[in-house]
Design a protein around this motif. Structure first.
Motif, mmCIF file in Angstrom:
data_model
loop_
_atom_site.group_PDB
_atom_site.id
_atom_site.type_symbol
_atom_site.label_atom_id
_atom_site.label_comp_id
_atom_site.label_asym_id
_atom_site.label_seq_id
_atom_site.Cartn_x
_atom_site.Cartn_y
_atom_site.Cartn_z
ATOM 1 N N TRP A 14 0.825 -1.205 0.000
ATOM 2 C CA TRP A 14 0.000 0.000 0.000
ATOM 3 C C TRP A 14 0.860 1.255 0.000
ATOM 4 O O TRP A 14 0.428 2.298 -0.507
ATOM 5 C CB TRP A 14 -0.940 -0.005 1.199
ATOM 6 C CG TRP A 14 -2.008 -1.059 1.140
ATOM 7 C CD1 TRP A 14 -2.248 -2.046 2.048
ATOM 8 C CD2 TRP A 14 -2.975 -1.253 0.103
ATOM 9 N NE1 TRP A 14 -3.297 -2.831 1.646
ATOM 10 C CE2 TRP A 14 -3.769 -2.363 0.459
ATOM 11 C CE3 TRP A 14 -3.257 -0.590 -1.099
ATOM 12 C CZ2 TRP A 14 -4.811 -2.826 -0.331
ATOM 13 C CZ3 TRP A 14 -4.302 -1.041 -1.888
ATOM 14 C CH2 TRP A 14 -5.055 -2.150 -1.507
ATOM 15 N N CYS A 15 2.082 1.168 0.537
ATOM 16 C CA CYS A 15 2.980 2.327 0.486
ATOM 17 C C CYS A 15 3.434 2.601 -0.945
ATOM 18 O O CYS A 15 3.606 3.753 -1.342
ATOM 19 C CB CYS A 15 4.201 2.105 1.390
ATOM 20 S SG CYS A 15 3.845 2.312 3.152
ATOM 21 N N ARG A 16 3.612 1.552 -1.715
ATOM 22 C CA ARG A 16 3.950 1.742 -3.137
ATOM 23 C C ARG A 16 2.774 2.362 -3.889
ATOM 24 O O ARG A 16 2.945 3.237 -4.732
ATOM 25 C CB ARG A 16 4.326 0.401 -3.781
ATOM 26 C CG ARG A 16 5.611 -0.222 -3.255
ATOM 27 C CD ARG A 16 5.967 -1.460 -4.085
ATOM 28 N NE ARG A 16 7.060 -2.204 -3.492
ATOM 29 C CZ ARG A 16 6.900 -3.235 -2.659
ATOM 30 N NH1 ARG A 16 5.676 -3.640 -2.351
ATOM 31 N NH2 ARG A 16 7.939 -3.856 -2.168
ATOM 32 N N ASP A 24 -2.935 3.363 7.192
ATOM 33 C CA ASP A 24 -3.339 3.729 8.553
ATOM 34 C C ASP A 24 -4.003 2.542 9.256
ATOM 35 O O ASP A 24 -3.799 2.310 10.452
ATOM 36 C CB ASP A 24 -4.292 4.923 8.500
ATOM 37 C CG ASP A 24 -4.394 5.648 9.838
ATOM 38 O OD1 ASP A 24 -3.550 5.397 10.708
ATOM 39 O OD2 ASP A 24 -5.310 6.461 9.995
ATOM 40 N N ARG A 25 -4.793 1.784 8.500
ATOM 41 C CA ARG A 25 -5.437 0.597 9.077
ATOM 42 C C ARG A 25 -4.390 -0.409 9.563
ATOM 43 O O ARG A 25 -4.504 -0.953 10.672
ATOM 44 C CB ARG A 25 -6.338 -0.056 8.021
ATOM 45 C CG ARG A 25 -6.918 -1.409 8.425
ATOM 46 C CD ARG A 25 -7.802 -1.975 7.332
ATOM 47 N NE ARG A 25 -7.073 -2.200 6.089
ATOM 48 C CZ ARG A 25 -6.367 -3.302 5.834
ATOM 49 N NH1 ARG A 25 -6.297 -4.269 6.724
ATOM 50 N NH2 ARG A 25 -5.746 -3.448 4.673
ATOM 51 N N HIS A 52 4.324 9.774 -2.770
ATOM 52 C CA HIS A 52 3.057 9.890 -2.049
ATOM 53 C C HIS A 52 3.245 10.794 -0.829
ATOM 54 O O HIS A 52 3.521 10.326 0.280
ATOM 55 C CB HIS A 52 2.559 8.512 -1.638
ATOM 56 C CG HIS A 52 2.429 7.555 -2.784
ATOM 57 N ND1 HIS A 52 1.694 7.862 -3.918
ATOM 58 C CD2 HIS A 52 2.944 6.306 -2.988
ATOM 59 C CE1 HIS A 52 1.752 6.836 -4.758
ATOM 60 N NE2 HIS A 52 2.497 5.888 -4.222
ATOM 61 N N GLU A 53 3.052 12.084 -1.019
ATOM 62 C CA GLU A 53 3.347 13.064 0.028
ATOM 63 C C GLU A 53 2.449 12.900 1.252
ATOM 64 O O GLU A 53 2.933 12.962 2.396
ATOM 65 C CB GLU A 53 3.211 14.485 -0.539
ATOM 66 C CG GLU A 53 3.626 15.569 0.434
ATOM 67 C CD GLU A 53 3.660 16.944 -0.214
ATOM 68 O OE1 GLU A 53 3.363 17.927 0.481
ATOM 69 O OE2 GLU A 53 3.994 17.024 -1.425
ATOM 70 N N ASP A 54 1.149 12.706 1.035
ATOM 71 C CA ASP A 54 0.238 12.527 2.172
ATOM 72 C C ASP A 54 0.641 11.318 3.007
ATOM 73 O O ASP A 54 0.559 11.336 4.241
ATOM 74 C CB ASP A 54 -1.202 12.362 1.687
ATOM 75 C CG ASP A 54 -1.775 13.653 1.138
ATOM 76 O OD1 ASP A 54 -1.168 14.713 1.382
ATOM 77 O OD2 ASP A 54 -2.818 13.601 0.467
ATOM 78 N N LEU A 55 1.081 10.286 2.323
ATOM 79 C CA LEU A 55 1.483 9.063 3.014
ATOM 80 C C LEU A 55 2.778 9.265 3.797
ATOM 81 O O LEU A 55 2.936 8.750 4.908
ATOM 82 C CB LEU A 55 1.642 7.936 1.988
ATOM 83 C CG LEU A 55 1.775 6.518 2.530
ATOM 84 C CD1 LEU A 55 0.677 6.213 3.529
ATOM 85 C CD2 LEU A 55 1.733 5.526 1.375
#
Length: 520
Positions: A14-16, A24-25, A52-55
């Motif tokens: 999910w980070c990719r 977050d989950r 992914h800046e928000d991540l």
């Protein structure tokens, strides 16, 4: 060393991709953010590399380490896809590396000094007279020693004398450990022995283990790694303890008949029970029933919901209710507030209590809809998102509910993720859905929302379906205008087939809009 944890492997995926909600989950399940995969990539490195800046911001907020003086941190900085992400990492304060990693841990820490709801009901007192006020239920949840002592004292006692061997520093250590405030970097070598003694007495297993390991380590780098590891372990230890404590709350719930009035004996039996409550949560079994379930809970925990926080911090005293005795008299000796759960679903209520106490975010698909409804009423946006994730990841949800029922839910509760899931589902079988009158109704409803969604000049549902048609066939919209059927395009026959299928589905949607006299 590569981790064997399946949750960590999913986290890296999910980070990719850049899916903030799923990351977050998984963080809430206790995944170690500072582990590495088989290619020596950390989740933070993958998020920064993929742009992914928000991540990246979420991972840092939850405790991911970006130490520029270490190889892993340097890789994150120099591998960042954008200058914006690089600047975030460069400006990150490494002292935050031991900050709190999960929302529930952050909330527990905030309650140490939060006097807004007057929940500090137990005074811990040293032999020299020093004292501090803490939450009795939290002491009981986190320490078998305190659980036994407080149960023996009874609910009327408010002072607990600590053993004589507990030194002055003990009050700060107990408070920090119980409330998950980072403390390991504050312990001196001189204090370690005495702290180790009383931490073992109180059943502070993680702290005892850390002190035992640290005493034989001289290298500061190794000490730093151990501190980081055990601050993470403390949170997971607390999560497990709070999970067991919630099970105790569930086991002690009482069945009540609200039509006849809840008897003082029932309330007092909960009050004097092992969970040391200061509020009762009432959940009706269904809308038309007078039968409900009463849970012995704690204001300092349920105020994680903004709905309850406003209720308990309001200047208007509307949260205390008194119930009549069997002879019709009002019993004012019972002064605990009773608050009502906003929906009639026992499963959803217990799941939300689990979320509030220890950040459980695993939501079964068959209860996710009611969790979403309750989370909306309780003003819990993060839990709404988690419920939406559970819905979109289930292959069974749309077997029970139609895609248009789900769209109604998405619009009613303002969940964009569900709107996109609906559009993606429709695009996946556009030939079927354009034949249904419900799609026409949905398009008209989406069109009517234009006045309230002034940021767009088109119909949002149609835009979303068009977007997912492009994704369905892996077609780039910018290439469509330049596509020449008479030339040999890059990609050959495969690309021609995809474009042809895309145009066929796209035309089905356009034909429907033409019949509806909609031109966008």
């Amino acid at each position: 060393m590569r981790t064997a944890d399946k949750n960590f492997e999913e986290l890296c995926y999910w980070c990719r991709i850049g899916d903030v909600e799923n990351v977050d989950r998984l963080i809430s399940k206790g995944v170690n953010l500072n582990d590495i995969d088989e290619f020596n990539n950390s989740p933070l490195f993958l998020a920064s590399l993929c742009g992914h800046e928000d991540l990246v911001n979420l991972l840092l907020k939850r405790g991911a380490i970006c130490d520029r003086d270490r190889h892993e941190g340097a890789r994150c900085v120099y591998g960042a896809l954008t200058d914006s992400i690089r600047n975030i990492l460069l400006n990150y304060d490494i002292s935050k590396a031991v900050d709190l990693k999960q929302p529930f841990a952050s909330h527990l820490s905030s309650q140490l000094n939060d006097q807004s709801i007057r929940g500090h009901d137990i005074m811990l007192k040293l032999a020299n007279g020093q004292h501090t006020r803490l939450h009795g239920f939290l002491l009981a949840a986190r320490s078998p020693y305190f659980a036994k002592q407080l149960q023996e004292l009874g609910s009327e006692h408010v002072t607990l004398d600590l053993p004589k061997e507990v030194p002055s520093v003990g009050l700060d250590i107990i408070s920090s450990y119980v409330y998950l405030v980072p403390l390991l970097h504050t312990i001196t070598d001189e204090e370690s022995e005495s702290i180790g003694h009383f931490s073992q007495l109180f059943g502070f297993a993680g702290l005892t283990e850390f002190l035992d390991k640290a005493k034989d380590i001289q290298d500061q780098v190794q000490i730093s790694k151990l501190v980081t590891e055990y601050q993470h372990n403390f949170i997971e230890e607390a999560r497990l303890q709070m999970q067991l404590f919630v099970e105790k709350i569930m086991d002690n719930k009482k069945t009540v008949n609200v039509a006849n009035g809840i008897s003082p004996d029932t309330l007092n039996s909960l009050k004097n029970g092992p969970t040391l409550p200061d509020v009762y949560l009432l959940v009706r079994s269904n809308e038309d029933s007078d039968i409900g379930f009463l849970y012995p809970c704690h204001r300092s925990i349920i105020i994680r919901s903004d709905y309850f926080r406003v209720m308990f911090t309001s200047p208007f005293d509307e949260t205390t209710f008194y119930y009549k005795t069997a002879d019709g008299l009002v019993d004012r000796s019972v002064d605990f507030p009773i608050v009502c759960f906003p929906i009639h679903d026992l499963h959803a209520a217990e799941l939300i209590l689990s979320y509030l106490y220890y950040d459980r975010t695993e939501i079964p698909w068959d209860v996710a809809l009611n969790v979403l409804r309750a989370a909306d009423a309780l003003l819990m946006e993060r839990l709404k998102t988690m419920a939406a994730v559970a819905i979109t990841q289930s292959s069974h949800f749309l077997e029970r509910y139609s895609v248009f029922e789900l769209l109604d839910v998405a619009w009613e509760f303002r969940v964009e993720r569900l709107e996109h899931h609906v559009a993606n589902t429709i695009a996946g079988d556009i030939e079927h859905y354009v034949s249904l009158p419900q799609l026409k109704d949905a398009i008209l409803r989406s069109s009517s929302m234009l006045k309230t969604r002034q940021e767009t000049d088109t119909i949002e549902l149609i835009d979303d379906i068009r977007y997912y048609l492009l994704k369905k066939y892996n077609v780039d919209a910018e290439d469509l205008d330049d596509f020449d059927w008479n030339e040999t395009n890059e990609g050959g026959l495969e690309l021609r087939t995809e474009v042809s299928m895309y145009k066929s589905d796209y035309q089905r949607l356009e034909n429907l809009l033409e019949k509806m006299n909609i031109n966008i």
